[in-house]
Design a protein around this motif. Structure first.
Motif, PDB file in Angstrom:
ATOM      1  N   ASP A 105      -6.467  -3.667  -1.942  1.00 13.75           N
ATOM      2  CA  ASP A 105      -5.167  -3.254  -1.407  1.00 13.75           C
ATOM      3  C   ASP A 105      -5.183  -1.872  -0.757  1.00 13.75           C
ATOM      4  O   ASP A 105      -4.128  -1.296  -0.475  1.00 13.75           O
ATOM      5  CB  ASP A 105      -4.111  -3.276  -2.515  1.00 13.75           C
ATOM      6  N   GLY A 106      -6.379  -1.326  -0.514  1.00 10.83           N
ATOM      7  CA  GLY A 106      -6.471  -0.044   0.169  1.00 10.83           C
ATOM      8  C   GLY A 106      -6.246   1.170  -0.701  1.00 10.83           C
ATOM      9  O   GLY A 106      -6.140   2.285  -0.187  1.00 10.83           O
ATOM     10  N   SER A 107      -6.190   0.988  -2.016  1.00 14.39           N
ATOM     11  CA  SER A 107      -5.979   2.121  -2.918  1.00 14.39           C
ATOM     12  C   SER A 107      -7.136   2.223  -3.904  1.00 14.39           C
ATOM     13  O   SER A 107      -7.852   1.247  -4.157  1.00 14.39           O
ATOM     14  CB  SER A 107      -4.659   1.974  -3.679  1.00 14.39           C
ATOM     15  N   PHE A 108      -7.319   3.431  -4.446  1.00 17.72           N
ATOM     16  CA  PHE A 108      -8.417   3.689  -5.368  1.00 17.72           C
ATOM     17  C   PHE A 108      -7.888   4.012  -6.760  1.00 17.72           C
ATOM     18  O   PHE A 108      -6.871   4.694  -6.899  1.00 17.72           O
ATOM     19  CB  PHE A 108      -9.249   4.893  -4.896  1.00 17.72           C
ATOM     20  N   ASP A 109      -8.583   3.514  -7.761  1.00 18.29           N
ATOM     21  CA  ASP A 109      -8.359   3.976  -9.123  1.00 18.29           C
ATOM     22  C   ASP A 109      -9.015   5.355  -9.254  1.00 18.29           C
ATOM     23  O   ASP A 109     -10.222   5.506  -9.009  1.00 18.29           O
ATOM     24  CB  ASP A 109      -8.979   2.994 -10.126  1.00 18.29           C
ATOM     25  N   LYS A 110      -8.230   6.375  -9.598  1.00 21.67           N
ATOM     26  CA  LYS A 110      -8.736   7.747  -9.586  1.00 21.67           C
ATOM     27  C   LYS A 110      -9.899   7.954 -10.552  1.00 21.67           C
ATOM     28  O   LYS A 110     -10.868   8.650 -10.239  1.00 21.67           O
ATOM     29  CB  LYS A 110      -7.600   8.720  -9.908  1.00 21.67           C
TER      30      LYS A 110
END
Length: 234
Positions: A105-110
């Motif tokens: 979805d274009g996001s990263f788990d920090k």
């Protein structure tokens, strides 16, 4: 129980019969190494697992689900990632953009991104730089990082040390040890010292067939078998 099971897998590319009857069992956890001379069929095995080549007949089973005939995207959704020999990065995109393309979805788990930075510090340093400007070792780091940016149960990695400097190879080995604590790795590798340092289980492919399978410890202790199957002195 095996995480991945190949049963009587045959793969043809055009008129050429590359894999003749491949059967291996990859247990969950750790590193399983595929060894063999150039042209033996190692890369074709990985590409067949990912559906890039279509094995027929035979079967590819992952956690008791038959993957045979599924498209590559569907196989990836099962939790399998592939790091190809040519790395497959997009040189005109930044490191960050390459990583985004590997997410759902274009996001990263920090926390996961921080873990990757710890494995490969150069990626944080060059995060906003074009991937095409990276060194060969840094490109390989990016290729591996894309495969692990989201949790994967199985990672197929093809010839990761090819052309890399010894110091980069050592760093890659340590990174793979940490990755294998979270995911199973199926590794194709020509560098026997690298493979020996990581592998728990192994198999040798010769002329499209499994010539030997067992533990890496037993294989590493048998110089005659190494010389016969790999033509090397370990």
């Amino acid at each position: 129980m095996s995480l991945l099971s190949l049963k009587n897998m045959k793969t043809s590319i055009g008129q050429y019969h590359v894999l003749h009857d491949i059967s291996i069992e990859v247990p969950e956890g750790g590193v399983f190494v595929l060894l063999g001379r150039n042209g033996a069929g190692k890369s074709t095995t990985l590409r067949s697992i990912m559906g890039l080549w279509s094995p027929s007949p035979g079967s590819v089973t992952f956690r008791s689900e038959d993957l045979t005939g599924l498209h590559t995207a569907e196989i990836a959704k099962r939790g399998i990632a592939f790091v190809p020999e040519d790395m497959g990065i997009f040189g005109g995109l930044t490191v960050a953009e390459n990583m985004v393309l590997a997410t759902a979805d274009g996001s990263f788990d920090k926390d996961r991104l921080r873990w990757i930075y710890d494995l490969f510090p150069a990626l944080e340093k060059f995060w906003d730089k074009p991937a095409g400007a990276l060194s060969g070792g840094q490109k390989q780091m990016l290729s591996v990082a894309r495969a692990i940016i989201e949790p994967r149960e199985l990672i197929l990695i093809d010839e990761p040390t090819k052309g890399l400097a010894p110091a980069i190879v050592d760093n890659m080995a340590e990174a793979f040890r940490q990755i294998s604590d979270r995911s199973t790795i199926l590794l194709v590798e020509q560098n026997f010292e690298f493979a020996k340092s990581l592998g728990r289980d192994m198999a040798v492919i010769e002329d499209g067939r499994i010539a030997h399978a067992g533990t890496m410890a037993d294989f590493a202790a048998d110089q005659d078998l190494q010389d016969r199957l790999l033509s090397l002195s370990a």
